[in-house]
Design a protein around this motif. Structure first.
Motif, PDB file in Angstrom:
ATOM      1  N   SER A  81      31.820  45.378  32.109  1.00 38.43           N
ATOM      2  CA  SER A  81      33.277  45.345  32.245  1.00 38.43           C
ATOM      3  C   SER A  81      33.987  45.891  31.016  1.00 38.43           C
ATOM      4  O   SER A  81      35.138  46.311  31.093  1.00 38.43           O
ATOM      5  CB  SER A  81      33.737  43.908  32.516  1.00 38.43           C
ATOM      6  OG  SER A  81      33.418  43.063  31.412  1.00 38.43           O
ATOM      7  N   TRP A  82      33.297  45.911  29.874  1.00 33.31           N
ATOM      8  CA  TRP A  82      33.907  46.385  28.629  1.00 33.31           C
ATOM      9  C   TRP A  82      33.584  47.847  28.349  1.00 33.31           C
ATOM     10  O   TRP A  82      33.816  48.349  27.250  1.00 33.31           O
ATOM     11  CB  TRP A  82      33.431  45.538  27.445  1.00 33.31           C
ATOM     12  CG  TRP A  82      31.968  45.176  27.485  1.00 33.31           C
ATOM     13  CD1 TRP A  82      31.427  44.001  27.919  1.00 33.31           C
ATOM     14  CD2 TRP A  82      30.851  46.016  27.120  1.00 33.31           C
ATOM     15  NE1 TRP A  82      30.052  44.029  27.829  1.00 33.31           N
ATOM     16  CE2 TRP A  82      29.668  45.255  27.344  1.00 33.31           C
ATOM     17  CE3 TRP A  82      30.716  47.308  26.628  1.00 33.31           C
ATOM     18  CZ2 TRP A  82      28.394  45.770  27.095  1.00 33.31           C
ATOM     19  CZ3 TRP A  82      29.444  47.824  26.387  1.00 33.31           C
ATOM     20  CH2 TRP A  82      28.313  47.045  26.605  1.00 33.31           C
ATOM     21  N   ALA A 321      37.018  37.170  34.161  1.00 34.89           N
ATOM     22  CA  ALA A 321      37.381  37.339  32.750  1.00 34.89           C
ATOM     23  C   ALA A 321      37.206  38.804  32.395  1.00 34.89           C
ATOM     24  O   ALA A 321      36.076  39.300  32.300  1.00 34.89           O
ATOM     25  CB  ALA A 321      36.516  36.454  31.856  1.00 34.89           C
ATOM     26  N   LEU A 322      38.311  39.517  32.211  1.00 35.49           N
ATOM     27  CA  LEU A 322      38.284  40.957  31.987  1.00 35.49           C
ATOM     28  C   LEU A 322      39.283  41.356  30.918  1.00 35.49           C
ATOM     29  O   LEU A 322      40.358  40.762  30.806  1.00 35.49           O
ATOM     30  CB  LEU A 322      38.618  41.714  33.283  1.00 35.49           C
ATOM     31  CG  LEU A 322      37.693  41.491  34.481  1.00 35.49           C
ATOM     32  CD1 LEU A 322      38.277  42.134  35.725  1.00 35.49           C
ATOM     33  CD2 LEU A 322      36.306  42.051  34.187  1.00 35.49           C
ATOM     34  N   PRO A 323      38.952  42.400  30.143  1.00 37.32           N
ATOM     35  CA  PRO A 323      39.910  42.933  29.174  1.00 37.32           C
ATOM     36  C   PRO A 323      40.803  43.992  29.816  1.00 37.32           C
ATOM     37  O   PRO A 323      40.567  44.427  30.945  1.00 37.32           O
ATOM     38  CB  PRO A 323      39.006  43.563  28.122  1.00 37.32           C
ATOM     39  CG  PRO A 323      37.857  44.097  28.936  1.00 37.32           C
ATOM     40  CD  PRO A 323      37.657  43.090  30.067  1.00 37.32           C
ATOM     41  N   ASP A 333      41.320  41.184  24.261  1.00 42.37           N
ATOM     42  CA  ASP A 333      40.130  40.386  24.513  1.00 42.37           C
ATOM     43  C   ASP A 333      40.095  40.047  26.008  1.00 42.37           C
ATOM     44  O   ASP A 333      41.051  40.330  26.750  1.00 42.37           O
ATOM     45  CB  ASP A 333      40.175  39.109  23.679  1.00 42.37           C
ATOM     46  CG  ASP A 333      40.193  39.413  22.181  1.00 42.37           C
ATOM     47  OD1 ASP A 333      39.499  40.353  21.760  1.00 42.37           O
ATOM     48  OD2 ASP A 333      40.907  38.705  21.453  1.00 42.37           O
ATOM     49  N   ASP A 334      39.012  39.452  26.469  1.00 44.16           N
ATOM     50  CA  ASP A 334      38.945  39.039  27.872  1.00 44.16           C
ATOM     51  C   ASP A 334      40.066  38.063  28.183  1.00 44.16           C
ATOM     52  O   ASP A 334      40.292  37.091  27.449  1.00 44.16           O
ATOM     53  CB  ASP A 334      37.594  38.381  28.177  1.00 44.16           C
ATOM     54  CG  ASP A 334      36.480  39.394  28.334  1.00 44.16           C
ATOM     55  OD1 ASP A 334      36.759  40.603  28.276  1.00 44.16           O
ATOM     56  OD2 ASP A 334      35.326  38.965  28.520  1.00 44.16           O
ATOM     57  N   THR A 336      41.574  35.629  31.453  1.00 44.68           N
ATOM     58  CA  THR A 336      41.102  35.020  32.701  1.00 44.68           C
ATOM     59  C   THR A 336      42.132  35.261  33.792  1.00 44.68           C
ATOM     60  O   THR A 336      43.227  34.691  33.775  1.00 44.68           O
ATOM     61  CB  THR A 336      40.861  33.508  32.525  1.00 44.68           C
ATOM     62  OG1 THR A 336      39.903  33.307  31.479  1.00 44.68           O
ATOM     63  CG2 THR A 336      40.318  32.910  33.817  1.00 44.68           C
ATOM     64  N   PRO A 407      37.233  45.740  36.577  1.00 41.44           N
ATOM     65  CA  PRO A 407      36.399  45.874  35.381  1.00 41.44           C
ATOM     66  C   PRO A 407      36.159  47.321  34.992  1.00 41.44           C
ATOM     67  O   PRO A 407      35.953  48.188  35.849  1.00 41.44           O
ATOM     68  CB  PRO A 407      35.087  45.175  35.771  1.00 41.44           C
ATOM     69  CG  PRO A 407      35.100  45.101  37.264  1.00 41.44           C
ATOM     70  CD  PRO A 407      36.525  45.030  37.667  1.00 41.44           C
TER      71      PRO A 407
END
Length: 425
Positions: A81-82, A321-323, A333-334, A336, A407
């Motif tokens: 996801s990052w 939880a994704l940035p 940052d991630d 929610t 993501p």
């Protein structure tokens, strides 16, 4: 045999450039750093373009008419996801960090720009043309990139095609230059030991032996800086830029060090207290657009289904939880997020195996108010039509009443203020 035409005055004269530091060795060291750094920049830049999934259509393609330059394009993955946060963070941070090296390299070779006569043979003309495109290209690419990450859109035209096509022109000239100079660069690097250079102070710094490179001064001044000092100054500049840039991508406590970040490092407190690219007010979103009258329309084989926000909230909710990562290099940052899975909405529309979805914002016009998401993005269980973030309603600036979060998706493709979802085969 024809004589060379008379030299113009100033920088075209051999005695004009008198620094004792210039020479094949220093130029080769700086060139080796740029060979590695620019290669990474080019690859991450190509990945940045691929991340928009331009093959889906014109809405996602900011560089129409690219032709064979899009030969490498592929469907951008959603895992990890990052991924986009990493590739774009490296691209932007490295681009900023290399600025002192680029300037030092240009300084080291500036006598070559004033060679006289400008060309001596067809082969020399090709080399000179590649040098012109190389110098012009590197200045253009770094200038447009830095202006973009600082949100200064002062160059006519769209950043995306200018930077994209400029990159290909530059990398072609860069490849030609490397092919012509690689052997000479290797020979220059082997001519002196780095340990010897680092032990030599200013008082003992002398010009390199004269050669045919045209870089060694014919009448050098007494050194006022050693070569180790020049390398240290360049390295210190790069480290300083790293220190005030990288935090916007790394996140956490390092975010406070990102003094060059164009966005506020800590916009506010609370669940919605993270970076915003464009505010609701900046794109003309009004209270009427996102107030009680707002509706989400889902289009597909099942027809058009219309939902209020309360109706969406009554459906099963999922979290991820994704940035958020943006083309300017900053990322969060991630966070929610919670809302409805795009895969479930596709099934609701009567197209559980949707090949793409057109996402339309209630924003009136503007870039990225409409985007297309690919099949793998729809199927990923973390891809949401988000209604909440960090346990609270989305703020208007973060896309209330509903936004897309996918993501590894570029931030601008995570559309805010969504009004329509059209699922396609």
């Amino acid at each position: 045999m024809a004589k060379d035409p008379p030299r113009p005055p100033g920088p075209f004269r051999p005695g004009f450039w008198r620094s004792p530091l210039r020479g094949p060795w220093l130029t080769a060291v700086l060139g080796l750093v740029l060979l590695a750094g620019i290669s990474v920049l080019f690859v991450t830049g190509l990945l940045s373009y691929a991340a928009y999934n331009p093959r889906l259509g014109a809405l996602n393609d900011q560089t129409p008419g690219k032709g064979i330059l899009g030969f490498y394009l592929f469907t951008w993955p959603t895992d990890p996801s990052w991924l986009y946060r990493l590739t774009q963070g490296v691209h932007v941070t490295l681009g900023v960090v290399l600025v002192p090296v680029v300037l030092a390299k240009l300084w080291s070779v500036i006598p070559k720009l004033f060679e006289w006569p400008p060309t001596r043979s067809p082969a020399h003309a090709v080399e000179r043309l590649s040098l012109l495109l190389l110098v012009g290209g590197v200045i253009f690419e770094f200038a447009t990139g830095i202006l973009n990450i600082q949100l200064h859109y002062i160059i006519p035209g769209s950043f995306y095609p200018l930077h994209f096509y400029g990159a290909w022109v530059f990398i072609a000239a860069f490849a030609v230059h490397v092919a012509l100079r690689l052997t000479r660069m290797w020979r220059a690097l082997r001519s002196r030991r780095l340990a010897e250079i680092l032990r030599t102070d200013t008082a003992h710094t002398v010009p390199e032996s004269p050669d045919d490179s045209g870089l060694v001064a014919a009448d050098a001044r007494t050194a006022t800086m050693s070569r180790r000092g020049a390398l240290a100054l360049t390295g210190a500049g790069s480290l300083a830029l790293l220190a005030v840039t990288a935090g916007q991508s790394i996140g956490g406590p390092w975010r406070r060090t990102a003094l060059l970040a164009p966005h506020n490092r800590n916009p506010s407190d609370g669940p919605n207290g993270f970076q915003v690219n464009k505010t609701a007010a900046a794109v003309g979103i009004t209270g009427e657009d996102i107030g009680p009258a707002w509706r989400l329309n889902i289009h597909g084989p099942a027809g058009t289904l219309t939902f209020t926000r309360d109706a969406l909230l009554a459906m099963p909710q999922f979290t991820a939880a994704l940035p958020i990562a943006c083309v300017e290099g900053w990322s969060t940052d991630d966070q929610t997020w919670s809302g409805l899975r795009l895969a479930d909405l596709a099934a609701l529309a009567g197209l559980p195996d949707a090949g793409s979805v057109l996402v339309e914002s209630v924003q009136r016009g503007g870039s990225f108010s409409k985007v297309l998401l690919a099949a793998n993005q729809i199927r990923d269980p973390r891809s949401l039509l988000a209604l909440h973030v960090n346990g609270a309603d989305l703020s208007p600036d973060h896309g209330y009443p509903a936004r897309i979060i996918v993501p590894a998706n570029p931030g601008v493709n995570n559309t805010k203020w969504v009004g329509n979802l059209t699922f396609r085969t």
